[in-house]
Each structure stands twice: as structure tokens, then as C-alpha cells.
Design a protein around this motif. Structure first.
Motif, PDB file in Angstrom:
ATOM      1  N   LYS A 289      29.326  13.635  34.283  1.00 43.13           N
ATOM      2  CA  LYS A 289      28.828  12.260  33.979  1.00 43.13           C
ATOM      3  C   LYS A 289      27.759  12.439  35.005  1.00 43.13           C
ATOM      4  CE  LYS A 289      32.327  10.339  30.951  1.00 43.13           C
ATOM      5  NZ  LYS A 289      34.257   9.263  31.427  1.00 43.13           N
ATOM      6  N   ALA A 290      28.138  12.104  36.169  1.00 44.49           N
ATOM      7  CA  ALA A 290      26.996  12.261  37.309  1.00 44.49           C
ATOM      8  C   ALA A 290      25.990  12.774  37.780  1.00 44.49           C
ATOM      9  CB  ALA A 290      28.150  12.383  38.465  1.00 44.49           C
ATOM     10  N   GLU A 291      26.514  14.544  37.207  1.00 47.12           N
ATOM     11  CA  GLU A 291      25.632  15.849  37.002  1.00 47.12           C
ATOM     12  C   GLU A 291      24.439  15.099  35.573  1.00 47.12           C
ATOM     13  OE1 GLU A 291      27.222  18.889  36.374  1.00 47.12           O
ATOM     14  OE2 GLU A 291      28.000  19.237  38.406  1.00 47.12           O
ATOM     15  N   SER A 292      24.847  14.405  35.156  1.00 46.36           N
ATOM     16  CA  SER A 292      24.012  13.712  34.278  1.00 46.36           C
ATOM     17  C   SER A 292      22.337  12.601  34.254  1.00 46.36           C
ATOM     18  CB  SER A 292      24.381  13.133  32.898  1.00 46.36           C
ATOM     19  OG  SER A 292      24.496  11.813  33.082  1.00 46.36           O
ATOM     20  N   ALA A 293      22.718  12.690  35.691  1.00 51.35           N
ATOM     21  CA  ALA A 293      21.218  12.618  36.300  1.00 51.35           C
ATOM     22  C   ALA A 293      20.593  13.485  36.839  1.00 51.35           C
ATOM     23  CB  ALA A 293      21.337  11.211  37.280  1.00 51.35           C
ATOM     24  N   THR A 294      20.359  14.706  35.959  1.00 45.89           N
ATOM     25  CA  THR A 294      19.992  16.122  36.147  1.00 45.89           C
ATOM     26  C   THR A 294      19.831  16.854  35.120  1.00 45.89           C
ATOM     27  OG1 THR A 294      21.201  17.323  36.627  1.00 45.89           O
ATOM     28  CG2 THR A 294      20.982  16.508  38.679  1.00 45.89           C
ATOM     29  N   SER A 295      18.404  17.157  35.184  1.00 44.60           N
ATOM     30  CA  SER A 295      18.284  18.175  33.480  1.00 44.60           C
ATOM     31  C   SER A 295      17.696  19.763  34.930  1.00 44.60           C
ATOM     32  CB  SER A 295      16.820  17.928  33.668  1.00 44.60           C
ATOM     33  OG  SER A 295      17.173  16.439  32.797  1.00 44.60           O
ATOM     34  N   ASN A 296      17.954  20.407  33.748  1.00 48.46           N
ATOM     35  CA  ASN A 296      17.814  21.917  33.600  1.00 48.46           C
ATOM     36  C   ASN A 296      16.108  22.205  32.959  1.00 48.46           C
ATOM     37  OD1 ASN A 296      18.080  24.261  35.078  1.00 48.46           O
ATOM     38  ND2 ASN A 296      19.983  25.122  33.584  1.00 48.46           N
ATOM     39  N   LEU A 297      15.578  22.636  33.847  1.00 46.44           N
ATOM     40  CA  LEU A 297      14.375  23.029  32.704  1.00 46.44           C
ATOM     41  C   LEU A 297      13.932  24.919  33.071  1.00 46.44           C
ATOM     42  CD1 LEU A 297      11.811  20.796  34.743  1.00 46.44           C
ATOM     43  CD2 LEU A 297      13.393  20.428  32.277  1.00 46.44           C
ATOM     44  N   TYR A 298      13.796  25.157  31.370  1.00 50.45           N
ATOM     45  CA  TYR A 298      13.421  26.316  31.228  1.00 50.45           C
ATOM     46  C   TYR A 298      11.496  26.734  31.931  1.00 50.45           C
ATOM     47  CZ  TYR A 298      11.906  30.765  29.215  1.00 50.45           C
ATOM     48  OH  TYR A 298      10.511  31.301  28.644  1.00 50.45           O
TER      49      TYR A 298
ATOM     50  N   VAL B 189      14.012  18.994  43.574  1.00 48.98           N
ATOM     51  CA  VAL B 189      14.055  20.180  43.263  1.00 48.98           C
ATOM     52  C   VAL B 189      15.663  20.787  43.764  1.00 48.98           C
ATOM     53  CG1 VAL B 189      13.689  22.318  43.279  1.00 48.98           C
ATOM     54  CG2 VAL B 189      11.974  21.274  42.774  1.00 48.98           C
ATOM     55  N   ILE B 190      16.301  20.272  42.783  1.00 48.96           N
ATOM     56  CA  ILE B 190      17.568  20.756  43.493  1.00 48.96           C
ATOM     57  C   ILE B 190      18.469  22.179  43.410  1.00 48.96           C
ATOM     58  CG2 ILE B 190      20.581  20.632  42.723  1.00 48.96           C
ATOM     59  CD1 ILE B 190      18.647  18.327  41.210  1.00 48.96           C
TER      60      ILE B 190
ATOM     61  N   ASN C 194      15.760  15.950  39.170  1.00 42.76           N
ATOM     62  CA  ASN C 194      16.214  15.000  38.255  1.00 42.76           C
ATOM     63  C   ASN C 194      15.686  14.675  37.456  1.00 42.76           C
ATOM     64  OD1 ASN C 194      13.925  14.127  39.127  1.00 42.76           O
ATOM     65  ND2 ASN C 194      14.392  12.878  41.607  1.00 42.76           N
ATOM     66  N   THR C 195      16.169  13.754  36.427  1.00 42.03           N
ATOM     67  CA  THR C 195      15.253  13.278  34.894  1.00 42.03           C
ATOM     68  C   THR C 195      14.529  12.990  35.129  1.00 42.03           C
ATOM     69  OG1 THR C 195      17.710  13.612  34.354  1.00 42.03           O
ATOM     70  CG2 THR C 195      16.236  12.440  32.682  1.00 42.03           C
ATOM     71  N   GLY C 196      14.398  12.232  35.675  1.00 43.52           N
ATOM     72  CA  GLY C 196      12.633  11.262  35.597  1.00 43.52           C
ATOM     73  C   GLY C 196      12.211  12.729  35.516  1.00 43.52           C
ATOM     74  N   GLY C 197      11.929  13.368  37.223  1.00 46.26           N
ATOM     75  CA  GLY C 197      11.116  14.323  37.612  1.00 46.26           C
ATOM     76  C   GLY C 197      10.771  15.230  36.800  1.00 46.26           C
ATOM     77  N   ALA C 198      11.631  15.920  35.914  1.00 48.27           N
ATOM     78  CA  ALA C 198      11.597  16.638  34.758  1.00 48.27           C
ATOM     79  C   ALA C 198      10.764  16.104  34.204  1.00 48.27           C
ATOM     80  CB  ALA C 198      13.133  17.256  34.436  1.00 48.27           C
ATOM     81  N   ASN C 199      10.838  15.023  33.194  1.00 48.92           N
ATOM     82  CA  ASN C 199       9.948  14.780  32.159  1.00 48.92           C
ATOM     83  C   ASN C 199       8.853  14.253  32.707  1.00 48.92           C
ATOM     84  OD1 ASN C 199      12.938  15.097  30.710  1.00 48.92           O
ATOM     85  ND2 ASN C 199      12.849  12.357  31.079  1.00 48.92           N
ATOM     86  N   ALA C 200       8.711  14.313  34.020  1.00 46.69           N
ATOM     87  CA  ALA C 200       6.846  14.333  34.085  1.00 46.69           C
ATOM     88  C   ALA C 200       6.409  15.900  34.468  1.00 46.69           C
ATOM     89  CB  ALA C 200       7.373  13.653  35.510  1.00 46.69           C
ATOM     90  N   ALA C 201       7.546  16.689  34.651  1.00 46.39           N
ATOM     91  CA  ALA C 201       7.464  17.997  34.795  1.00 46.39           C
ATOM     92  C   ALA C 201       6.633  18.686  34.009  1.00 46.39           C
ATOM     93  CB  ALA C 201       7.948  19.449  35.375  1.00 46.39           C
ATOM     94  N   ILE C 202       7.657  18.422  32.668  1.00 47.75           N
ATOM     95  CA  ILE C 202       7.506  18.840  31.261  1.00 47.75           C
ATOM     96  C   ILE C 202       5.824  18.136  30.636  1.00 47.75           C
ATOM     97  CG2 ILE C 202       7.691  18.717  29.104  1.00 47.75           C
ATOM     98  CD1 ILE C 202      11.021  18.672  30.264  1.00 47.75           C
ATOM     99  N   LYS C 203       5.694  17.356  31.065  1.00 46.81           N
ATOM    100  CA  LYS C 203       4.211  16.705  30.135  1.00 46.81           C
ATOM    101  C   LYS C 203       3.415  17.228  31.417  1.00 46.81           C
ATOM    102  CE  LYS C 203       6.495  11.941  28.968  1.00 46.81           C
ATOM    103  NZ  LYS C 203       6.386  10.855  29.250  1.00 46.81           N
TER     104      LYS C 203
END
Length: 153
Positions: free
Chosen positions: A66-75, A98-99, A121-130
Motif C-alpha cells: 500500500k505504501a508503494e502504491s505512490a510509485t509507478s513502473n514504466l515500460y 527516478v527511484i 512517483n506516480t505524478g512524475g510517471a504520468n507526466a513522463a508518459i504524456k
């Protein structure tokens, strides 16, 4: 096995062996040798303690997930074959911390296969995808999206 797991196992074994020893009379097995009653209690206690040891890390991993849910894994696909970890980190750093970066290499040749997984982190991951998906990087069109969960067998 950690020290706290050993303590839990020992405590469960001791409690159940003492419970077996003191309940021998009321249960009608008081004519059995005391040593065998105590040994049976130790055996049962070790089994119960073992289950406690096995179940405790699972409960801890559920709270950790649950604590790790604040991060996202990107391909990240279609990277240049000469790209390194620093290049990938510099590419994603403007969008967030970048973790971890896991670059996929061929087992035999040990050469980079052209794709990696970036954890951030999830916010940064979403921005990076866009911003990065479909953009040119070193003459190649990047493919950036959220990584699929690895299915367990």
C-alpha cells in the motif's frame, strides 16, 4: 529467519507445550509419560509458530504494498542500444524522482535489448508518459507507458 520470528516460534511452542502438560490430567491422559506430553506440545507449538512466522511477513508485505502504491513502473521501449542508465535517468528526471531503472539485457550476449523499466512517483510517471511517448530520442521514437503487472505462475 529473523530474531523476532524465532521468538514468536519459541513462545508459541512453549505456551502450547505447557498447555498440554497442564491439561493432561483433566483430559484423562495423565497416566502418559510427562516427557511425551511435553514433547507433543513442543511439536504442535513449533507447527503453530511456523504458521505465525509464515503469515506475519505476508501481513507486513500487504501494508508495504500500500505504501508503494505512490510509485509507478514504466515500460520504456525503442531506446537506442547504446543508452546507459545515466541517459535514461536524465531523460526522466525532469518529470520526477527516478527511484529505479532496470535495463533488460540479452542473457547470452549481455547486450542491452533496447527497453527498460523505470520506477518513479506516480505524478512524475504520468507526466513522463504524456511528454515522452511517441517523441524522438537519439533518432528513435520512444514508447513509454505504464508497465503491465508481471503475472505470477
Amino acid at each position: 529467519m529473523s530474531f523476532s520470528c524465532f521468538i514468536k516460534l519459541f513462545a508459541a511452542a512453549l505456551v502450547l507445550s505447557l498447555a498440554g502438560y497442564y491439561s493432561a490430567g483433566p483430559l484423562g491422559i495423565g497416566n502418559s509419560p510427562v516427557g511425551s506430553i511435553f514433547a507433543t506440545g513442543l511439536l504442535i507449538g513449533c507447527l503453530v509458530g511456523g504458521f505465525l512466522v509464515v503469515l506475519a511477513p505476508k501481513a507486513a508485505s500487504n501494508s508495504a504494498s500500500k505504501a508503494e502504491s505512490a510509485t509507478s513502473n514504466l515500460y520504456v521501449g525503442n531506446l537506442p542500444f547504446n543508452a546507459g542508465q545515466d541517459d535514461i535517468k536524465n531523460l526522466f528526471a525532469p518529470y520526477g524522482e527516478v527511484i529505479d531503472i532496470r535495463m533488460v539485457k540479452d542473457r547470452r550476449s549481455k547486450r542491452f535489448k533496447g527497453y527498460a523499466f523505470v520506477e518513479m512517483n506516480t505524478g512524475g510517471a504520468n507526466a513522463a508518459i504524456k511528454q515522452l511517448d511517441g517523441n524522438d530520442y537519439a533518432g528513435r521514437t520512444l514508447r513509454v507507458n505504464e508497465a503491465q503487472k508481471k503475472e505470477e505462475a
